[in-house]
Design an enzyme around this catalytic site. Structure first.
Site, PDB file in Angstrom:
ATOM      1  N   SER A 209       0.807  -1.221   0.000  1.00 54.57           N
ATOM      2  CA  SER A 209       0.000   0.000   0.000  1.00 54.57           C
ATOM      3  C   SER A 209       0.840   1.270   0.000  1.00 54.57           C
ATOM      4  CB  SER A 209      -0.950   0.006   1.205  1.00 54.57           C
ATOM      5  OG  SER A 209      -1.800  -1.122   1.174  1.00 54.57           O
ATOM      6  N   HIS A 256       0.554   4.457   4.163  1.00 52.43           N
ATOM      7  CA  HIS A 256      -0.129   5.140   3.067  1.00 52.43           C
ATOM      8  C   HIS A 256       0.351   6.582   2.944  1.00 52.43           C
ATOM      9  CE1 HIS A 256      -3.833   2.228   3.067  1.00 52.43           C
ATOM     10  NE2 HIS A 256      -2.673   1.597   3.090  1.00 52.43           N
TER      11      HIS A 256
END
Length: 306
Positions: A209, A256
């Site tokens: 991610s 993220h």
């Protein structure tokens, strides 16, 4: 016999001419002991049959062939960021997809032990009755990168690989293979580094991610540079950020956010670098990002061990 360079002196119809007694022939400029009546159609130097290279018109000497090849390589089309245009603009993307899938298959086979050994982990005891420690602070620095290729759930790898296939080819085509791979890996490391800094030391995290959010940030920068409609990518980014911070989903938001920031910064340097200082700006920015990540990891390690 080793190749010899062209002799000093003027070029032209008489270049390389050295008549033998009773002969009006010149000698090969690379093999002076050989007479020849053939000349390079480019530079007109005499060449023997061993030195002749077929051309569309006549023959060329090895020097002219090498010069033409170098000129052709120098004039190859370049991407927006200065990379070489390739026939397959998805090669690196395919390799990254394959690596993630291979590791996922390994996780399905090996189970929890593989996840425990490769996932992002700051600092923790090896077991309830084991006083030894594991994690990045214990010297397992490879976790910063291996965790970015590690997935446990089908939905997790499915989402990340779908996003990689959606974003990767366009960025790879715009940046070039080497720059795209650098962007991906530095974004992954940035995500792991921010997790290392802000998450609980004993919290396991895994997945691509961080790298994927780096691609989101890079795509936004690229679209703005090309003056394309940014609304689709911004909507996707906002939706993913909302999901990232939704309570109860147990998502490593640090990865993220770290990947997003690093991807945007690196992409900006790559697509906005002035042509005359392109390499300096691009390499310098990547090196600076890498240095910041290294210093942050060292300081966090000292804090955890202190």
């Amino acid at each position: 016999m080793a190749d010899q360079g062209p002799p000093e002196g003027p070029r032209g119809p008489d270049a390389g001419r050295s008549e033998h007694p009773g002969s009006g022939l010149a000698v090969c400029y690379r093999h002076p002991e050989r007479e020849t009546g053939i000349r390079c159609t480019r530079c007109e130097r005499p060449i023997c049959p061993d030195c002749m290279v077929d051309a569309s018109v006549g023959y060329h000497c090895p020097e002219c062939v090498r010069a033409a090849g170098a000129a052709a390589r120098g004039s190859r089309p370049r991407t927006l960021a200065g990379g070489t245009v390739q026939a397959d603009p998805r090669l690196v993307t395919k390799i990254l997809l394959a690596l993630n899938l291979i590791v996922f298959i390994g996780v399905l086979g090996a189970g929890t032990p593989l996840v425990r050994d490769l996932a992002m982990l700051g600092y923790a005891r090896a077991g309830a009755w084991d006083t030894s420690t594991i994690g990045v602070a214990s010297g397992e620095w490879y976790r910063l990168l291996t965790s970015a290729f590690l997935h446990q759930q089908f939905w997790h790898i499915g989402f990340n690989m779908l996003a990689l296939w959606f974003l990767g080819p366009n960025l790879e085509a715009a940046l070039g293979r080497a720059r795209f791979l650098t962007l991906y890996l530095l974004s992954a490391l940035a995500g792991s580094t921010l997790s290392y800094l802000l998450a609980a030391p004993n919290q396991l995290s895994l997945g691509a991610s961080g790298a994927i959010f780096g691609l989101f940030g890079a795509m936004a920068v690229l679209l703005r540079r090309l003056r394309y409609d940014m609304r689709p990518i911004l909507v996707l980014l906002v939706v993913n950020l909302v999901i990232t911070f939704m309570p109860g989903l147990n998502i490593a938001w640090q990865a993220h956010l770290g990947g997003l920031i690093a991807g945007a910064v690196i992409a900006w340097a790559m697509v906005h670098a002035p042509r005359e200082r392109r390499a300096l700006v691009q390499y310098g920015t990547c090196a600076a990002v890498g240095l910041v990540l290294l210093v942050a990891c060292v300081l966090r390690t000292l804090h955890l061990l202190g």
